[in-house]
Motif scaffolding. Structure first.
Motif, PDB file in Angstrom:
ATOM      1  N   UNK A   1      -6.305   5.876   3.048  1.00 27.81           N
ATOM      2  CA  UNK A   1      -6.959   5.667   1.513  1.00 27.81           C
ATOM      3  C   UNK A   1      -5.892   6.004   0.625  1.00 27.81           C
ATOM      4  N   UNK A   2      -5.902   5.165  -0.585  1.00 30.61           N
ATOM      5  CA  UNK A   2      -5.049   5.742  -1.910  1.00 30.61           C
ATOM      6  C   UNK A   2      -5.685   7.067  -2.438  1.00 30.61           C
ATOM      7  N   UNK A   3      -4.619   7.701  -2.743  1.00 28.56           N
ATOM      8  CA  UNK A   3      -5.219   9.064  -3.214  1.00 28.56           C
ATOM      9  C   UNK A   3      -6.163   9.023  -4.365  1.00 28.56           C
ATOM     10  N   UNK A   4      -7.012   9.699  -4.403  1.00 27.07           N
ATOM     11  CA  UNK A   4      -8.153   9.791  -5.534  1.00 27.07           C
ATOM     12  C   UNK A   4      -8.373   8.619  -6.051  1.00 27.07           C
ATOM     13  N   UNK A   5      -8.530   7.607  -5.319  1.00 26.62           N
ATOM     14  CA  UNK A   5      -8.869   6.295  -5.760  1.00 26.62           C
ATOM     15  C   UNK A   5     -10.336   5.951  -5.795  1.00 26.62           C
ATOM     16  N   UNK A   6     -10.854   5.637  -7.026  1.00 23.13           N
ATOM     17  CA  UNK A   6     -12.158   5.161  -7.259  1.00 23.13           C
ATOM     18  C   UNK A   6     -12.095   3.829  -7.021  1.00 23.13           C
ATOM     19  N   UNK A   7     -13.352   3.421  -6.041  1.00 18.77           N
ATOM     20  CA  UNK A   7     -13.300   1.877  -5.731  1.00 18.77           C
ATOM     21  C   UNK A   7     -14.642   1.430  -6.584  1.00 18.77           C
ATOM     22  N   UNK A   8     -14.573   0.194  -6.988  1.00 18.19           N
ATOM     23  CA  UNK A   8     -15.568  -0.525  -7.831  1.00 18.19           C
ATOM     24  C   UNK A   8     -15.632  -1.769  -7.168  1.00 18.19           C
ATOM     25  N   UNK A   9     -16.987  -2.107  -6.581  1.00 16.83           N
ATOM     26  CA  UNK A   9     -17.151  -3.265  -5.905  1.00 16.83           C
ATOM     27  C   UNK A   9     -17.904  -4.027  -6.670  1.00 16.83           C
ATOM     28  N   UNK A  10     -17.524  -5.484  -7.002  1.00 15.40           N
ATOM     29  CA  UNK A  10     -18.290  -6.141  -7.589  1.00 15.40           C
ATOM     30  C   UNK A  10     -19.505  -6.852  -6.693  1.00 15.40           C
TER      31      UNK A  10
ATOM     32  N   UNK B   1       0.964  -1.213   0.081  1.00 13.92           N
ATOM     33  CA  UNK B   1      -0.027   0.135  -0.128  1.00 13.92           C
ATOM     34  C   UNK B   1       0.898   1.294  -0.007  1.00 13.92           C
ATOM     35  N   UNK B   2       2.151   1.278   0.887  1.00  7.78           N
ATOM     36  CA  UNK B   2       2.769   2.388   0.809  1.00  7.78           C
ATOM     37  C   UNK B   2       3.517   2.594  -0.682  1.00  7.78           C
ATOM     38  N   UNK B   3       3.758   1.587  -1.468  1.00 11.56           N
ATOM     39  CA  UNK B   3       4.427   1.524  -2.635  1.00 11.56           C
ATOM     40  C   UNK B   3       3.354   2.208  -3.497  1.00 11.56           C
ATOM     41  N   UNK B   4       2.146   1.719  -3.335  1.00 13.81           N
ATOM     42  CA  UNK B   4       1.121   2.222  -4.111  1.00 13.81           C
ATOM     43  C   UNK B   4       0.644   3.764  -3.967  1.00 13.81           C
ATOM     44  N   UNK B   5       0.908   4.095  -2.850  1.00 12.73           N
ATOM     45  CA  UNK B   5       0.523   5.564  -2.225  1.00 12.73           C
ATOM     46  C   UNK B   5       1.760   6.194  -3.318  1.00 12.73           C
ATOM     47  N   UNK B   6       2.821   5.874  -3.164  1.00 10.31           N
ATOM     48  CA  UNK B   6       3.953   6.526  -3.975  1.00 10.31           C
ATOM     49  C   UNK B   6       3.803   6.559  -5.490  1.00 10.31           C
ATOM     50  N   UNK B   7       3.321   5.357  -5.888  1.00  9.36           N
ATOM     51  CA  UNK B   7       2.684   5.244  -7.582  1.00  9.36           C
ATOM     52  C   UNK B   7       1.647   6.504  -7.822  1.00  9.36           C
ATOM     53  N   UNK B   8       0.759   6.437  -6.766  1.00  8.00           N
ATOM     54  CA  UNK B   8      -0.339   7.515  -6.967  1.00  8.00           C
ATOM     55  C   UNK B   8      -0.069   8.991  -7.283  1.00  8.00           C
ATOM     56  N   UNK B   9       1.073   9.159  -6.446  1.00 10.34           N
ATOM     57  CA  UNK B   9       1.558  10.717  -6.438  1.00 10.34           C
ATOM     58  C   UNK B   9       2.142  11.130  -7.819  1.00 10.34           C
ATOM     59  N   UNK B  10       2.354  10.087  -8.639  1.00  5.90           N
ATOM     60  CA  UNK B  10       2.789  10.114 -10.192  1.00  5.90           C
ATOM     61  C   UNK B  10       1.691  10.592 -11.206  1.00  5.90           C
ATOM     62  N   UNK B  11       0.380  10.640 -10.595  1.00  5.80           N
ATOM     63  CA  UNK B  11      -0.652  10.707 -11.386  1.00  5.80           C
ATOM     64  C   UNK B  11      -0.831   9.888 -12.691  1.00  5.80           C
ATOM     65  N   UNK B  12      -0.403   8.770 -12.444  1.00  8.32           N
ATOM     66  CA  UNK B  12      -0.376   7.573 -13.358  1.00  8.32           C
ATOM     67  C   UNK B  12      -1.521   6.603 -12.866  1.00  8.32           C
ATOM     68  N   UNK B  13      -2.480   6.414 -13.770  1.00  6.83           N
ATOM     69  CA  UNK B  13      -3.528   5.315 -13.413  1.00  6.83           C
ATOM     70  C   UNK B  13      -2.951   4.017 -13.119  1.00  6.83           C
ATOM     71  N   UNK B  14      -3.560   3.225 -12.248  1.00  5.83           N
ATOM     72  CA  UNK B  14      -3.388   1.906 -12.118  1.00  5.83           C
ATOM     73  C   UNK B  14      -4.641   1.276 -11.561  1.00  5.83           C
ATOM     74  N   UNK B  15      -4.624   0.033 -11.726  1.00  5.44           N
ATOM     75  CA  UNK B  15      -5.684  -0.866 -10.994  1.00  5.44           C
ATOM     76  C   UNK B  15      -5.180  -1.866 -10.068  1.00  5.44           C
ATOM     77  N   UNK B  16      -6.054  -1.792  -8.972  1.00  4.54           N
ATOM     78  CA  UNK B  16      -5.610  -2.895  -7.881  1.00  4.54           C
ATOM     79  C   UNK B  16      -6.885  -3.736  -7.759  1.00  4.54           C
ATOM     80  N   UNK B  17      -6.503  -5.021  -7.445  1.00  7.77           N
ATOM     81  CA  UNK B  17      -7.644  -5.732  -7.062  1.00  7.77           C
ATOM     82  C   UNK B  17      -7.493  -6.473  -5.590  1.00  7.77           C
TER      83      UNK B  17
END
Length: 195
Positions: free
Chosen positions: A73-82, A42-58
């Motif tokens: 929470x991850x910065x600006x994360x949009x959460x989709x729940x199946x 999650x900490x590495x994903x936080x760093x990635x989110x700061x780059x303004x590059x989209x990614x998907x986490x399942x």
């Protein structure tokens, strides 16, 4: 990411780096809940989110909520729940033309709510579609417990997944290897595999 593009897709490393730097590659972190150390992930994903590059986490629901609680929470994360599939939609997928051969099985599933819940999972519906393409669906009329249907469907997962494979990667070998891994993990009282 460059290593994956190079090893799995045969893209030259320099080209892989360019694609990543241009934002032409969207990483998918599949199975955050299966990481040995979700906090580090999650900490590495936080760093990635700061780059303004989209990614998907399942991730499964509960571990995802725990990760958010423990690490923010991850910065600006949009959460989709199946959501679970509607049993009627699942039956229509299995039997789109209301074929006569499905009549008894359809009635059984519609009358047994517990049995119908098994078919709210895309995996189970896919396994059922494969199974009852080759076996008459009246088999469902002999089942009263959802556990029975789940076991019957899951028993065919490996044969279905390896149906096209022969030789070293046959279904029989995959079954033997996966059984060995499962027994080893069971003896160690662990569900984690270091890849």
């Amino acid at each position: 990411m460059a290593d994956v593009l190079t090893l799995d897709f045969g893209i030259a490393r320099a080209t892989a780096r360019q694609l990543i730097d241009l934002g032409a590659v969207m990483p998918i972190v599949d199975g955050l809940d299966e990481c040995a150390d979700p906090g580090t992930a999650v900490r590495q994903l936080h760093e990635w989110a700061q780059r303004d590059t989209p990614f998907v986490v399942t991730c499964r629901n509960r571990p995802f909520l725990d990760a958010h609680t423990d690490h923010g929470a991850l910065a600006r994360a949009a959460v989709v729940e199946l959501r679970p599939l509607n049993p009627e939609d699942s039956l229509n997928y299995l039997d789109p033309h209301r074929a006569a051969r499905w009549e008894k099985a359809r009635d059984k599933i519609e009358q047994n709510e517990a049995l119908a819940t098994v078919l709210t999972s895309p995996l189970m519906v896919s396994l059922a579609r494969d199974r009852y393409r080759h076996i008459h669906p009246d088999e469902l009329c002999t089942m009263d417990q959802p556990e029975t249907l789940s076991e019957v469907l899951l028993d065919q997962f490996i044969p279905m997944a390896f149906a096209e494979e022969t030789g070293e990667y046959s279904a029989a070998n995959a079954h033997r290897w996966l059984t060995f891994i499962a027994e080893h993990l069971h003896r160690r009282n662990s569900a984690l595999i270091a890849w």
